[in-house]
Design a protein around this motif. Structure first.
Motif, PDB file in Angstrom:
ATOM      1  N   UNK A 223       0.736  -1.144   0.081  1.00  0.00           N
ATOM      2  CA  UNK A 223       0.019  -0.091  -0.042  1.00  0.00           C
ATOM      3  C   UNK A 223       0.979   1.028   0.151  1.00  0.00           C
ATOM      4  N   UNK A 224       0.463   2.242  -1.063  1.00  0.00           N
ATOM      5  CA  UNK A 224       1.399   3.410  -0.994  1.00  0.00           C
ATOM      6  C   UNK A 224       0.713   4.644  -0.746  1.00  0.00           C
ATOM      7  N   UNK A 225       1.094   5.598  -0.119  1.00  0.00           N
ATOM      8  CA  UNK A 225       0.410   6.695   0.029  1.00  0.00           C
ATOM      9  C   UNK A 225       1.345   7.963  -0.536  1.00  0.00           C
ATOM     10  N   UNK A 226       0.590   9.096  -0.619  1.00  0.00           N
ATOM     11  CA  UNK A 226       1.168  10.076  -1.161  1.00  0.00           C
ATOM     12  C   UNK A 226       2.380  10.631  -0.191  1.00  0.00           C
ATOM     13  N   UNK A 227       3.485  11.163  -0.644  1.00  0.00           N
ATOM     14  CA  UNK A 227       4.615  11.593   0.286  1.00  0.00           C
ATOM     15  C   UNK A 227       5.658  10.499   0.408  1.00  0.00           C
ATOM     16  N   UNK A 228       6.950  10.877   1.024  1.00  0.00           N
ATOM     17  CA  UNK A 228       8.142  10.335   1.173  1.00  0.00           C
ATOM     18  C   UNK A 228       8.002   9.268   2.287  1.00  0.00           C
ATOM     19  N   UNK A 229       7.148   9.686   3.345  1.00  0.00           N
ATOM     20  CA  UNK A 229       7.148   9.010   4.508  1.00  0.00           C
ATOM     21  C   UNK A 229       5.606   8.669   5.297  1.00  0.00           C
ATOM     22  N   UNK A 230       5.447   7.413   5.623  1.00  0.00           N
ATOM     23  CA  UNK A 230       3.967   7.224   6.487  1.00  0.00           C
ATOM     24  C   UNK A 230       4.283   7.498   7.537  1.00  0.00           C
ATOM     25  N   UNK A 231       3.251   8.338   8.154  1.00  0.00           N
ATOM     26  CA  UNK A 231       3.213   8.823   9.497  1.00  0.00           C
ATOM     27  C   UNK A 231       1.808   8.435  10.152  1.00  0.00           C
TER      28      UNK A 231
END
Length: 255
Positions: A223-231
């Motif tokens: 699963x990928x989300x926008x941005x460089x890091x998942x917070x």
């Protein structure tokens, strides 16, 4: 949010918890939120499937606390800190053996009506979750791994500068831990979901490193989300959705 699934490819005491029976720990009543040990928080249904959230930083701990305020019906969530040994004064902890803290999770791996617990690891908690399923494969139903190679960014400020003078510097190298575990990762058979930023910088292995090595798991989902890091605090919806899908996958498999 983007989801890629590879389904169908070949397939306690440290936290201040005292077991009440083998593999069990005292928990809060249904719907309550309670700290039962240093950094260990429990919420949800005491008879429900257990979800163990492993954090390695203070920011993740705060995010888990917010997540535990809305636990799905039929589940019990337990947020625990990565129980690393205290480093020697002046030492720098690079890598380390995630097998040590993983062993401390054993009292939490409770079966509920034959339903196995799931492990959620974020950043430095990822190697611990992987080691736990390698050491106790019969007791873990699935893994949700968030930003496998992420480290908490240093934040300049007065309190951090003061702490740096008083406390020993500690650097945890999750990438080194994962690379050391690489030869054993193909032994993992449970469903695994990886969550990472879509715009991760070049040169950071991230989820791709694990994708290439988790060749034995029953189902691997990225699963990928926008941005460089998942917070966890910022991407709560994506994490909840990924976890719900993982639980459904585990239940379809009978675990």
């Amino acid at each position: 949010m983007t989801i890629h699934s590879s389904a169908g490819r070949p397939a306690g005491a440290v936290f201040g918890l005292v077991p009440s029976s083998p593999g069990e720990v005292p928990t809060a009543s249904c719907g309550a939120l309670r700290e039962v040990g240093p950094g260990c928080i429990v919420a949800g249904d005491p008879a429900g499937r257990r979800i163990i959230l492993i954090h390695a930083t203070s920011s993740e701990s705060r995010a888990w606390t917010r997540l535990l305020r809305a636990v799905p019906a039929g589940q019990e969530w337990v947020a625990v800190p990565r129980p690393d040994p205290t480093p020697i004064t002046g030492a720098r902890l690079r890598g380390g053996d995630p097998g040590v803290p993983a062993a401390a999770l054993r009292p939490l791996l409770a079966l509920r009506r034959s339903r196995k617990p799931l492990l959620v690891g974020s950043g430095g908690g990822v190697p611990v979750a992987l080691r736990a399923v390698l050491e106790f494969p019969e007791l873990v139903g699935g893994l949700l791994l968030i930003d496998p190679m992420a480290e908490e960014a240093a934040r300049p400020g007065m309190f951090r500068r003061i702490a740096a003078r008083i406390l020993p510097p500690v650097v945890r190298d999750s990438a080194a831990e994962l690379q050391a575990m690489a030869p054993t990762l193909d032994a993992i058979r449970v469903p695994v979901t990886l969550v990472q930023g879509k715009d991760m910088p070049d040169g950071v292995p991230g989820a791709s490193f694990l994708e290439q090595r988790l060749t034995g798991c029953r189902n691997l989902t990225v699963v990928t989300v926008p941005g460089q890091q998942v917070l966890p605090a910022k991407h709560e919806s994506a994490i909840r959705g990924a976890l719900a899908a993982l639980v459904a996958s585990v239940e379809r498999g009978g675990a």
